[in-house]
Design a protein around this motif. Sequence first.
Motif, PDB file in Angstrom:
ATOM      1  N   ILE A  17       0.832  -1.203   0.000  1.00  0.00           N
ATOM      2  CA  ILE A  17       0.000   0.000   0.000  1.00  0.00           C
ATOM      3  C   ILE A  17       0.868   1.256   0.000  1.00  0.00           C
ATOM      4  CG2 ILE A  17      -1.585   1.365   1.421  1.00  0.00           C
ATOM      5  CD1 ILE A  17      -2.832  -1.366   2.289  1.00  0.00           C
ATOM      6  N   VAL A  18       1.885   1.271   0.860  1.00  0.00           N
ATOM      7  CA  VAL A  18       2.789   2.425   0.933  1.00  0.00           C
ATOM      8  C   VAL A  18       3.508   2.617  -0.401  1.00  0.00           C
ATOM      9  CG1 VAL A  18       4.909   3.312   2.002  1.00  0.00           C
ATOM     10  CG2 VAL A  18       3.107   2.311   3.427  1.00  0.00           C
ATOM     11  N   PHE A  22       3.189   6.101  -2.639  1.00  0.00           N
ATOM     12  CA  PHE A  22       4.308   7.042  -2.689  1.00  0.00           C
ATOM     13  C   PHE A  22       5.242   6.854  -3.877  1.00  0.00           C
ATOM     14  CE2 PHE A  22       3.092   7.194   1.798  1.00  0.00           C
ATOM     15  CZ  PHE A  22       3.000   8.566   1.975  1.00  0.00           C
ATOM     16  N   TYR A  23       5.017   5.826  -4.672  1.00  0.00           N
ATOM     17  CA  TYR A  23       5.909   5.566  -5.806  1.00  0.00           C
ATOM     18  C   TYR A  23       6.013   6.781  -6.727  1.00  0.00           C
ATOM     19  CZ  TYR A  23       7.440   3.583 -10.309  1.00  0.00           C
ATOM     20  OH  TYR A  23       8.085   3.341 -11.501  1.00  0.00           O
ATOM     21  N   PHE A  24       4.881   7.231  -7.256  1.00  0.00           N
ATOM     22  CA  PHE A  24       4.972   8.305  -8.241  1.00  0.00           C
ATOM     23  C   PHE A  24       5.261   9.671  -7.633  1.00  0.00           C
ATOM     24  CE2 PHE A  24       3.664  11.273 -11.563  1.00  0.00           C
ATOM     25  CZ  PHE A  24       4.407  10.766 -12.613  1.00  0.00           C
ATOM     26  N   PRO A  25       4.725  10.020  -6.447  1.00  0.00           N
ATOM     27  CA  PRO A  25       5.125  11.307  -5.855  1.00  0.00           C
ATOM     28  C   PRO A  25       6.635  11.430  -5.671  1.00  0.00           C
ATOM     29  CG  PRO A  25       3.196  10.488  -4.734  1.00  0.00           C
ATOM     30  CD  PRO A  25       3.657   9.385  -5.674  1.00  0.00           C
ATOM     31  N   VAL A  26       7.292  10.303  -5.381  1.00  0.00           N
ATOM     32  CA  VAL A  26       8.751  10.335  -5.191  1.00  0.00           C
ATOM     33  C   VAL A  26       9.481  10.274  -6.523  1.00  0.00           C
ATOM     34  CG1 VAL A  26      10.725   9.107  -4.216  1.00  0.00           C
ATOM     35  CG2 VAL A  26       8.607   9.297  -2.889  1.00  0.00           C
ATOM     36  N   ILE A  49       4.750   5.481 -14.890  1.00  0.00           N
ATOM     37  CA  ILE A  49       3.470   5.118 -14.262  1.00  0.00           C
ATOM     38  C   ILE A  49       3.081   3.696 -14.652  1.00  0.00           C
ATOM     39  CG2 ILE A  49       1.020   5.670 -14.108  1.00  0.00           C
ATOM     40  CD1 ILE A  49       1.743   8.580 -14.616  1.00  0.00           C
ATOM     41  N   TRP A  50       3.267   3.339 -15.913  1.00  0.00           N
ATOM     42  CA  TRP A  50       3.002   1.961 -16.331  1.00  0.00           C
ATOM     43  C   TRP A  50       3.928   1.003 -15.575  1.00  0.00           C
ATOM     44  CZ3 TRP A  50      -1.005   0.069 -18.826  1.00  0.00           C
ATOM     45  CH2 TRP A  50      -1.761   0.914 -19.645  1.00  0.00           C
ATOM     46  N   GLY A  51       5.145   1.469 -15.293  1.00  0.00           N
ATOM     47  CA  GLY A  51       6.079   0.647 -14.534  1.00  0.00           C
ATOM     48  C   GLY A  51       5.579   0.346 -13.143  1.00  0.00           C
ATOM     49  N   GLY A 170      -5.284  12.448  -4.518  1.00  0.00           N
ATOM     50  CA  GLY A 170      -5.076  13.897  -4.502  1.00  0.00           C
ATOM     51  C   GLY A 170      -3.601  14.243  -4.347  1.00  0.00           C
ATOM     52  N   LEU A 171      -2.879  13.440  -3.550  1.00  0.00           N
ATOM     53  CA  LEU A 171      -1.467  13.685  -3.287  1.00  0.00           C
ATOM     54  C   LEU A 171      -0.633  13.697  -4.559  1.00  0.00           C
ATOM     55  CD1 LEU A 171       1.015  13.864  -1.327  1.00  0.00           C
ATOM     56  CD2 LEU A 171       1.005  11.362  -1.299  1.00  0.00           C
ATOM     57  N   ILE A 172      -0.889  12.774  -5.473  1.00  0.00           N
ATOM     58  CA  ILE A 172      -0.062  12.710  -6.679  1.00  0.00           C
ATOM     59  C   ILE A 172      -0.289  13.932  -7.577  1.00  0.00           C
ATOM     60  CG2 ILE A 172      -0.043  10.191  -6.631  1.00  0.00           C
ATOM     61  CD1 ILE A 172      -1.849  10.295  -9.166  1.00  0.00           C
ATOM     62  N   HIS A 173      -1.391  14.643  -7.365  1.00  0.00           N
ATOM     63  CA  HIS A 173      -1.661  15.834  -8.169  1.00  0.00           C
ATOM     64  C   HIS A 173      -1.087  17.098  -7.522  1.00  0.00           C
ATOM     65  CE1 HIS A 173      -4.518  12.931  -9.811  1.00  0.00           C
ATOM     66  NE2 HIS A 173      -4.533  13.666 -10.893  1.00  0.00           N
ATOM     67  N   TYR A 174      -0.499  16.941  -6.340  1.00  0.00           N
ATOM     68  CA  TYR A 174       0.123  18.094  -5.684  1.00  0.00           C
ATOM     69  C   TYR A 174       1.346  18.570  -6.458  1.00  0.00           C
ATOM     70  CZ  TYR A 174       2.535  20.948  -2.240  1.00  0.00           C
ATOM     71  OH  TYR A 174       3.173  21.985  -1.609  1.00  0.00           O
ATOM     72  N   ARG A 175       1.890  17.687  -7.312  1.00  0.00           N
ATOM     73  CA  ARG A 175       3.081  18.055  -8.081  1.00  0.00           C
ATOM     74  C   ARG A 175       2.824  19.258  -8.984  1.00  0.00           C
ATOM     75  NH1 ARG A 175       1.175  13.222 -10.307  1.00  0.00           N
ATOM     76  NH2 ARG A 175       0.557  13.282 -12.505  1.00  0.00           N
ATOM     77  N   TYR A 176       1.545  19.563  -9.245  1.00  0.00           N
ATOM     78  CA  TYR A 176       1.227  20.726 -10.076  1.00  0.00           C
ATOM     79  C   TYR A 176       1.186  22.018  -9.261  1.00  0.00           C
ATOM     80  CZ  TYR A 176      -0.386  16.949 -13.125  1.00  0.00           C
ATOM     81  OH  TYR A 176      -0.475  15.806 -13.876  1.00  0.00           O
ATOM     82  N   HIS A 177       1.301  21.893  -7.924  1.00  0.00           N
ATOM     83  CA  HIS A 177       1.262  23.043  -7.023  1.00  0.00           C
ATOM     84  C   HIS A 177      -0.052  23.818  -7.155  1.00  0.00           C
ATOM     85  CE1 HIS A 177       5.966  23.057  -7.148  1.00  0.00           C
ATOM     86  NE2 HIS A 177       5.461  21.982  -6.570  1.00  0.00           N
TER      87      HIS A 177
END
Length: 231
Positions: A17-18, A22-26, A49-51, A170-177
Amino acid sequence: MNATPLKPSNAILIAGIVFAIFYFPVIGQLFYHEGQFTAARIVSSRVVIWGEVLLLYFYAASIEKNKLLLWADKKYNAGFYFASFGALYLLGIGAGIVSKAPALFGYHDDRTLLLRLIGIVATSWPMLILTAVTAGITEELIFRGYLVPRLEVLFKNKYMPVIISSLAFGLIHYRYHSLGEVIFATLFGVVFAIHYQWYRNIKILIITHACVDFVSLCIFKLALHYHLPIK
């Protein structure tokens, strides 16, 4: 059909789950560092992302000893797909409207990075289609298909899976600020997670998600073509 009984320990479940959250945000920071968007970076990020889906598939098979999707898709008639598509799409529009709420309190969202990214994607039909299809398939497989059933097993209730998977989405979309984008993605995640719990069908979520992104990108492309103001 209920979730397949899990043999692995909670530690193995939590690790998966972790990783999924956190994979893509990191890793994504490598592609979106300081808003350095290029066509090559965007395409590479889609591959990454496919990875993640591939890695989760092997983790589920080799470590958890389970399938990537614990819930087998229930079969429905065509009416279900049309009704669900319409309802999900309208609720997605509703989420978009609610995401504008901070503006009512004087908060001015900074969409500079997001618009820069979309501006590159929308200039090419192949990239536009790749972006929409990738988002529809991978994000639904990860945040609904993989996370929701495992969170339900871990917490033994239906509320925490919706809350956690939606906040993670929602977290993964924070990269757009962009606060508005985070709010929209979180609400979008709530609607899709609940639908998945009720109907156990990932296909309609993938189709609707891809269509939402495709139509949004097409509208942006038209706005660019006709030099319309974009906010």
